[in-house]
Design an enzyme around this catalytic site. Structure first.
Site, PDB file in Angstrom:
ATOM      1  N   HIS A 136       2.895  -3.224   1.881  1.00 54.55           N
ATOM      2  CA  HIS A 136       4.003  -3.400   0.925  1.00 54.55           C
ATOM      3  C   HIS A 136       5.166  -4.176   1.559  1.00 54.55           C
ATOM      4  CE1 HIS A 136       2.893  -1.725  -2.819  1.00 54.55           C
ATOM      5  NE2 HIS A 136       2.761  -0.475  -2.419  1.00 54.55           N
TER       6      HIS A 136
ATOM      7  N   GLU B 246       0.945  -4.007  -5.707  1.00 55.27           N
ATOM      8  CA  GLU B 246       0.055  -2.882  -5.411  1.00 55.27           C
ATOM      9  C   GLU B 246      -1.340  -3.374  -5.044  1.00 55.27           C
ATOM     10  OE1 GLU B 246       1.001   0.105  -4.943  1.00 55.27           O
ATOM     11  OE2 GLU B 246       3.046  -0.160  -5.674  1.00 55.27           O
TER      12      GLU B 246
ATOM     13  N   ASP C 189      -3.361  -2.733  -1.664  1.00 54.73           N
ATOM     14  CA  ASP C 189      -4.684  -2.091  -1.581  1.00 54.73           C
ATOM     15  C   ASP C 189      -5.641  -2.931  -0.735  1.00 54.73           C
ATOM     16  OD1 ASP C 189      -4.025   0.102  -3.091  1.00 54.73           O
ATOM     17  OD2 ASP C 189      -4.946  -0.613  -4.955  1.00 54.73           O
TER      18      ASP C 189
ATOM     19  N   HIS D  36      -1.824   0.513   3.203  1.00 56.79           N
ATOM     20  CA  HIS D  36      -1.245   0.125   1.914  1.00 56.79           C
ATOM     21  C   HIS D  36       0.281   0.062   2.030  1.00 56.79           C
ATOM     22  CE1 HIS D  36      -0.954   0.402  -2.621  1.00 56.79           C
ATOM     23  NE2 HIS D  36       0.195   0.970  -2.300  1.00 56.79           N
ATOM     24  N   GLU D  37       0.883   1.101   2.603  1.00 59.77           N
ATOM     25  CA  GLU D  37       2.349   1.129   2.693  1.00 59.77           C
ATOM     26  C   GLU D  37       2.859   0.049   3.655  1.00 59.77           C
ATOM     27  OE1 GLU D  37       3.821   2.620   0.454  1.00 59.77           O
ATOM     28  OE2 GLU D  37       2.281   4.033  -0.197  1.00 59.77           O
TER      29      GLU D  37
END
Ligand SMILES: [Zn+2]
Length: 679
Positions: A520, A577, A581, A516-517
């Site tokens: 980003h 976000e 995900d 997830h990070e």
């Protein structure tokens, strides 16, 4: 993040249509080793119908939301577990000798001052007296100007934000940023949204302001509260909305200091710069229109209304530092009416929160000294590199990017830095005086110290070793300017990460978080920053268009989701976000597949390794929330509600369909047309 339930039973087969669901045949493991509790599963749902409820329904049925919480589940439970650990550590410091200015002395005395309700009650409003007297001294518009200068110096709150951070287009240099602020409700939409629920919230808000002013002995509190509401509504009307605030190109407005000063000449910026020895020829203004509008509002609104406004915002900001009646009034509005909780958190938790506000890093130091092992760091590091390797392959192989853009994307991916556990260097707060009997003073001294420390960095090179989260925090972040991902010790615990648990579940949980990070860095915001952390267009026009085409599908899909009647997920606000995900879990899944191609894998409790990756992710989002919380979440939070972080993510990932053999008419099944495979 919770350790719940202890018993593991052999799995119910035939609960869902999966061929692998043989009579819990291959291996059953003890709870804690598997990484999740089989009893949390609700077999009345099929995974392809509602994976969130399938994975967590059993837990939800048995774990009502506690009265003091607005949502309850993996995150809040691990947060609470960490708070309990911190409480033990803080109480353990009492009665011991520490040198003045050492982090242990400071943490101990801050905690004592926050827990000392008798002194807080005795002081009444005395701790705010100098600030309130300053407001009361305002007689005319010039006095408002002086008050604003004073309030910036003392860091007691003004209706605009001012902070120092890396320049988004030159990540090696610090810049001075200015942003909108000044509201008591969570967002501009709260002032304008139509409907009964919103009307009621506004009424209760005015009631709360009235009560707080009355408690402070203000006359005509009701009328003043109405005036304050009108003033805030006007300020809100000039706020940039949350969707636009997510667009880095709209909020990067660099200008020389004089031009900025000209946006809102009401405030004497040059005097401020001199008083605070600010070394900045230029500044970055997030919302220039806001400052233009504020100049008019400062000039035109009634002086007495500004006095009421300043008084209210002092009481609001410090409500939890004041006697019980103020705490209660604030809780009744912000806790009860806005979030749906029925009981305030105990004083010790609120005391830890206060320390977290100013001394987050020392607090994390206390935590990680005791609760983080180098072994965890090594394991997580390996997962980070596994996931980076998969990302590299997927970028190389993807069908929609041209070779040039791919090359630059790989360059950025290779440049990603990561930090795990806790900082290499601890910030020095030894200059700040922390006393056991001066709660408000402690907060003020820390806040002013940090503000000045940041201002003093203007003109110096950016400190890339800095952390923006305490090591005890249950969270993780990606910083576009630093081009780095950070995982504090606080999140590297079950159910996110358990060195002893099944690898599949770890990949689905902390692996999904790591993915997830990483993602980003390539979501609709992050993709606009290059390998050096600078806002710059490194994408070809065609690739940008193909990216937008794909993300539009994500926007459309999420915008149809409604957790509470009349309230929908904002597909644009949550886009970054949601991309993270979907991309993050896909990366974690494939990293795990690579991992087991070397180590091999088994069916455990009837679940295939692939299924357990998805169960690991679902466990992270196992939770429930009040309706009030969900309403607030969809209006203000860039994260989708937990049930969609599971179900919508699953709909978007074809590997989930394969793992659970979903059929076309299953609710979570979506068509190729609706689906967007981005990363
Ligand atoms: Zn995120």
């Amino acid at each position: 993040m919770k350790v719940l339930g202890k018993v593991t039973l052999p799995l119910f087969c035939g609960l869902f249509l999966v061929s692998s669901c043989q009579p819990s045949s291959v291996e059953d493991v003890m709870a804690g080793t598997l990484g999740f509790d089989i009893n949390h599963i609700d077999s009345s749902f099929s995974p392809c119908e509602d994976f969130f409820m399938f994975a967590s329904g059993g837990w939800i049925a048995e774990n009502p939301i506690p009265a003091s919480e607005a949502r309850w589940g993996s995150f809040p439970i691990l947060i609470e577990e960490n708070e309990i650990k911190l409480r033990g550590l803080l109480e353990g410091l009492e009665g011991k000798e520490f040198p003045k200015g050492s982090y242990k002395q400071q943490l101990r005395d801050y905690y004592i001052s926050a827990m000392d309700s008798i002194t807080v009650e005795d002081l009444g409003l005395e701790s705010l007296r100098p600030y309130l007297d300053n407001v009361n001294g305002i007689k005319n518009r010039n006095d408002i100007k002086s008050y604003l200068q004073y309030a910036v110096r003392e860091q007691i709150g003004v209706p605009f934000g001012m902070y120092v951070g890396a320049d988004s287009k030159n990540s090696e240099a610090y810049a001075l940023y200015f942003s909108q602020s000044g509201l008591g409700l969570p967002d501009r939409e709260y002032y304008f949204k139509e409907g009964e629920v919103s009307d009621q919230i506004r009424q209760k808000y005015v009631g709360h302001i009235t009560e707080m002013l009355q408690l402070a002995g203000v006359e005509n509190a009701g009328r003043q509260a109405a005036d304050i509401m009108a003033l805030e509504t006007e300020i809100a009307n000039n706020h940039m909305n949350r969707r636009d605030q997510r667009k880095p190109e709209l909020t990067y407005n660099k200008m020389d200091f004089e031009s900025f000063a000209g946006l809102m000449p009401f405030f004497n910026w040059n005097t401020m710069a001199e008083e605070l020895s600010i070394n900045a020829d230029s500044v970055i203004v997030r919302q220039p229109d806001f400052f233009r509008a504020m100049d008019k509002i400062f000039n035109n609104s009634d002086v007495d209304v500004w006095k009421s406004y300043f008084t209210w915002h002092l009481l609001r900001k410090y409500s939890d530092y004041l006697p019980h009646d103020f705490v209660k009034s604030s809780f009744d509005f912000y806790g009860r009416a806005l979030s749906g909780t029925t009981e305030n958190k105990p004083r010790w938790k609120r005391s830890i929160n206060k320390i977290n506000g100013g001394l987050s890093e020392p607090l994390g130091r206390l935590f990680s000294d005791k609760y983080f092992s180098p072994e965890s760091r090594n394991k997580v590091e390996k997962m980070v590199e596994d996931i980076r390797a998969v990302y590299r392959e997927r970028i190389m192989e993807n069908e929609w990017m041209n070779e040039d853009t791919k090359e630059k994307a790989i360059e950025k991916l290779n440049a990603f830095n990561y930090k795990i556990g806790y900082p290499d260097n601890w910030k020095d707060f030894s200059q700040v005086e922390i006393l056991p009997n001066d709660l408000v003073g402690n907060r003020q001294r820390i806040t002013v110290y940090q503000f000045k420390d940041k201002l003093a960095r203007l003109g110096t090179a950016v400190d890339k070793s800095e952390w923006f989260m305490g090591a005890h925090v249950v969270n993780a972040y990606y910083s576009p300017s630093f081009n780095e991902i950070v995982f504090p010790a606080g999140i590297l615990q079950p159910p996110f990460f358990d060195a002893k648990a099944d690898d599949a579940v770890n990949y689905g949980a902390i692996g999904g978080v790591i993915g997830h990070e990483f993602t980003h860095g390539f979501d609709d915001q992050g993709r606009k920053y290059n390998a050096f952390g600078n806002l710059s267009s490194w994408w070809s026009t065609e690739d940008s268009a193909r990216f937008a085409e794909r993300t539009q599908k994500v926007v459309e899909f999420y915008s149809k989701l409604s957790p509470v009647e009349g309230y929908f997920v904002d597909g644009e606000l949550t886009l970054g976000e949601n991309i993270a995900d979907i991309g993050g879990l896909t990366l974690a899944y494939h990293a795990y597949k690579k991992h087991i191609s070397k180590t091999g894998s088994k069916v455990i409790n009837g679940f295939t390794p692939e299924q357990r990756v998805f169960l690991g992710w679902a466990k992270v989002w196992q939770s429930q929330a009040t309706e009030e919380f969900l309403r607030k979440q969809v209006q203000t939070d860039p994260h989708s509600p937990s049930q969609y972080r599971v179900n919508a993510t699953m709909s978007m990932i074809p590997e989930f369909k394969q793992a659970f053999e979903c059929e076309e008419d299953d609710p979570l099944f979506i068509t190729e047309e609706e689906r967007a495979i981005i990363w």
